[in-house]
Design an enzyme around this catalytic site. Structure first.
Site, PDB file in Angstrom:
ATOM      1  N   ASN A   9     -22.360  25.993 -33.670  1.00  0.00           N
ATOM      2  CA  ASN A   9     -22.585  24.660 -33.548  1.00  0.00           C
ATOM      3  C   ASN A   9     -23.784  24.400 -32.602  1.00  0.00           C
ATOM      4  O   ASN A   9     -23.584  25.004 -31.780  1.00  0.00           O
ATOM      5  CB  ASN A   9     -21.462  23.759 -32.531  1.00  0.00           C
ATOM      6  CG  ASN A   9     -21.795  21.811 -32.279  1.00  0.00           C
ATOM      7  OD1 ASN A   9     -23.120  21.596 -32.529  1.00  0.00           O
ATOM      8  ND2 ASN A   9     -21.318  21.740 -31.047  1.00  0.00           N
ATOM      9  N   LYS A  11     -25.503  22.490 -32.009  1.00  0.00           N
ATOM     10  CA  LYS A  11     -25.769  21.053 -31.212  1.00  0.00           C
ATOM     11  C   LYS A  11     -27.114  20.501 -31.803  1.00  0.00           C
ATOM     12  O   LYS A  11     -27.972  21.029 -32.598  1.00  0.00           O
ATOM     13  CB  LYS A  11     -25.640  21.282 -29.970  1.00  0.00           C
ATOM     14  CG  LYS A  11     -24.463  21.985 -29.730  1.00  0.00           C
ATOM     15  CD  LYS A  11     -24.109  22.248 -28.263  1.00  0.00           C
ATOM     16  CE  LYS A  11     -22.243  22.740 -27.668  1.00  0.00           C
ATOM     17  NZ  LYS A  11     -21.597  22.934 -26.510  1.00  0.00           N
ATOM     18  N   HIS A  94     -15.858  15.926 -30.859  1.00  0.00           N
ATOM     19  CA  HIS A  94     -16.993  17.248 -30.159  1.00  0.00           C
ATOM     20  C   HIS A  94     -16.735  15.843 -28.740  1.00  0.00           C
ATOM     21  O   HIS A  94     -17.248  14.499 -28.315  1.00  0.00           O
ATOM     22  CB  HIS A  94     -18.334  17.450 -30.485  1.00  0.00           C
ATOM     23  CG  HIS A  94     -18.549  18.471 -29.915  1.00  0.00           C
ATOM     24  ND1 HIS A  94     -18.821  18.374 -27.894  1.00  0.00           N
ATOM     25  CD2 HIS A  94     -18.287  19.880 -29.781  1.00  0.00           C
ATOM     26  CE1 HIS A  94     -19.258  20.169 -27.236  1.00  0.00           C
ATOM     27  NE2 HIS A  94     -19.118  20.661 -28.377  1.00  0.00           N
ATOM     28  N   GLU A  96     -19.211  16.146 -26.304  1.00  0.00           N
ATOM     29  CA  GLU A  96     -20.355  15.302 -26.198  1.00  0.00           C
ATOM     30  C   GLU A  96     -20.733  14.568 -26.651  1.00  0.00           C
ATOM     31  O   GLU A  96     -20.950  12.849 -26.046  1.00  0.00           O
ATOM     32  CB  GLU A  96     -21.462  16.141 -26.419  1.00  0.00           C
ATOM     33  CG  GLU A  96     -21.643  17.957 -25.143  1.00  0.00           C
ATOM     34  CD  GLU A  96     -22.039  19.305 -26.219  1.00  0.00           C
ATOM     35  OE1 GLU A  96     -22.510  19.484 -26.572  1.00  0.00           O
ATOM     36  OE2 GLU A  96     -21.674  20.181 -25.544  1.00  0.00           O
ATOM     37  N   GLU A 166     -11.842  22.868 -26.645  1.00  0.00           N
ATOM     38  CA  GLU A 166     -11.763  23.158 -25.871  1.00  0.00           C
ATOM     39  C   GLU A 166     -12.548  22.494 -24.810  1.00  0.00           C
ATOM     40  O   GLU A 166     -12.521  21.653 -24.665  1.00  0.00           O
ATOM     41  CB  GLU A 166     -13.709  22.838 -27.096  1.00  0.00           C
ATOM     42  CG  GLU A 166     -14.115  23.390 -27.882  1.00  0.00           C
ATOM     43  CD  GLU A 166     -15.463  23.271 -28.815  1.00  0.00           C
ATOM     44  OE1 GLU A 166     -15.992  23.898 -28.525  1.00  0.00           O
ATOM     45  OE2 GLU A 166     -16.575  22.029 -28.218  1.00  0.00           O
ATOM     46  N   GLY A 172     -20.908  25.182 -21.853  1.00  0.00           N
ATOM     47  CA  GLY A 172     -22.290  25.438 -21.887  1.00  0.00           C
ATOM     48  C   GLY A 172     -21.923  25.613 -19.994  1.00  0.00           C
ATOM     49  O   GLY A 172     -23.072  25.570 -19.638  1.00  0.00           O
ATOM     50  N   SER A 212     -17.513  28.476 -23.749  1.00  0.00           N
ATOM     51  CA  SER A 212     -18.620  29.714 -23.465  1.00  0.00           C
ATOM     52  C   SER A 212     -18.137  31.120 -24.297  1.00  0.00           C
ATOM     53  O   SER A 212     -17.806  32.000 -23.238  1.00  0.00           O
ATOM     54  CB  SER A 212     -18.238  30.017 -21.855  1.00  0.00           C
ATOM     55  OG  SER A 212     -18.990  28.628 -21.505  1.00  0.00           O
TER      56      SER A 212
HETATM   57  P1  13P Z   1     -20.867  27.189 -25.219  1.00  0.00           P
HETATM   58  O1  13P Z   1     -20.605  28.396 -26.280  1.00  0.00           O
HETATM   59  O2  13P Z   1     -22.246  27.003 -25.215  1.00  0.00           O
HETATM   60  O3  13P Z   1     -19.963  26.945 -24.155  1.00  0.00           O
HETATM   61  O4  13P Z   1     -20.753  25.229 -25.953  1.00  0.00           O
HETATM   62  C1  13P Z   1     -19.060  25.500 -26.910  1.00  0.00           C
HETATM   63  C2  13P Z   1     -18.961  23.733 -27.294  1.00  0.00           C
HETATM   64  O5  13P Z   1     -19.629  23.279 -27.347  1.00  0.00           O
HETATM   65  C3  13P Z   1     -19.153  24.676 -29.602  1.00  0.00           C
HETATM   66  O6  13P Z   1     -18.668  23.106 -30.276  1.00  0.00           O
END
Ligand code: 13P
Length: 249
Positions: A9, A11, A94, A96, A166, A172, A212
């Site tokens: 992803n 983003k 997601h 976010e 997640e 992140g 992560s």
């Molecule tokens: P990270 O791998 O940067 O923690 O992000 C995970 C994520 O949100 C994948 O959709």
């Protein structure tokens, strides 16, 4: 047999030039494997990435879409727009999107229905926040997210659904769920599906872990019996790291 899947992803990262560069490096590193590999670029690059990946086994996903077929929804993208450029997978729910764009389980249920009506594969994300885990409510939160957005679906729809657990506190942050924490939650999710549908159905659904995941920890996380792959954020922006994660099975 359920599929092993590693999805990147991106983003809101990578402009057109960055994204073409990353794809060409990914193709250099990519060897045929039994793992399904998916990348999810921003909308502006989705057609270019789809064209660059033609003939390879790497699939392209959208990071989001609207539930409506078309209309006055400024700034949004529909399912048929995606399928018209060869994108047949979409990430929905997601954390976010939930946190910054107020996406609720009820809205996500509508998006899921639209994606399925267009024969798209859905990577459905969910996960608890740190406060939920500290309070010991993680199972309750996760079960309700899945139930509210997905349990209206008939059993036959589940062949198009991939789940992505997640935990928000691990996204992140560099903080990862331990392999045992991931396994415990994935086993709980599978049991939740088995109780609602059947254990045969639950056994066939791929459940990805996200939060992560790096090349250094992927092997141990993916070795757990109920972890069928990963949804990767930061490490998906680097071809070598992402390919190492793909090769961690
Ligand atoms: P990270 O791998 O940067 O923690 O992000 C995970 C994520 O949100 C994948 O959709």
């Amino acid at each position: 047999m359920r599929k092993q899947i590693v999805a990147g992803n991106w983003k809101m990262n990578n402009d057109y030039v960055d994204s073409e560069l990353l794809i060409s490096k990914l193709l250099e590193h990519h060897h045929h494997s039994t793992t399904d590999v998916i990348v999810a670029p921003p909308f502006t690059n989705i057609l270019a990435v789809t064209n660059s990946l033609k003939g390879s086994s790497i699939a392209v996903a959208a990071q989001n879409m609207h539930y409506a077929e078309s209309g006055a929804f400024t700034g949004e993208v529909s399912a048929s727009m995606l399928t018209s450029v060869g994108v047949h997978t979409v990430i929905l729910g997601h954390s976010e999107r939930r946190a910054y764009f107020n996406e609720t389980d009820a809205l996500l249920a509508k998006k899921v229905d639209t994606a399925l009506a267009h024969d798209m594969r859905v990577i459905f994300c969910f996960g608890e926040e740190l406060a939920d885990r500290k309070a010991g409510n993680e199972n309750e939160v996760v079960a309700s997210q899945i139930k509210n957005a997905l349990f209206h679906l008939p059993a036959s729809a589940w062949s198009q659904i991939v789940l992505a657990y997640e935990p928000v506190w691990a996204i992140g942050t560099g903080e990862t769920a331990t392999p045992d924490q991931a396994q415990d939650m994935h086993a709980f999710i599978r049991k939740t599906l088995a109780d609602q549908y059947s254990s045969a159905l639950a056994d066939e659904v791929s459940i990805l872990y996200g939060g992560s995941v790096k090349s250094a920890n992927a092997k141990e996380i993916f070795s757990k019996p109920d972890v069928d792959g990963g949804l990767i954020g930061g490490a998906a922006l680097d071809a070598e790291h992402f390919s190492a994660i793909v090769n961690s099975f």
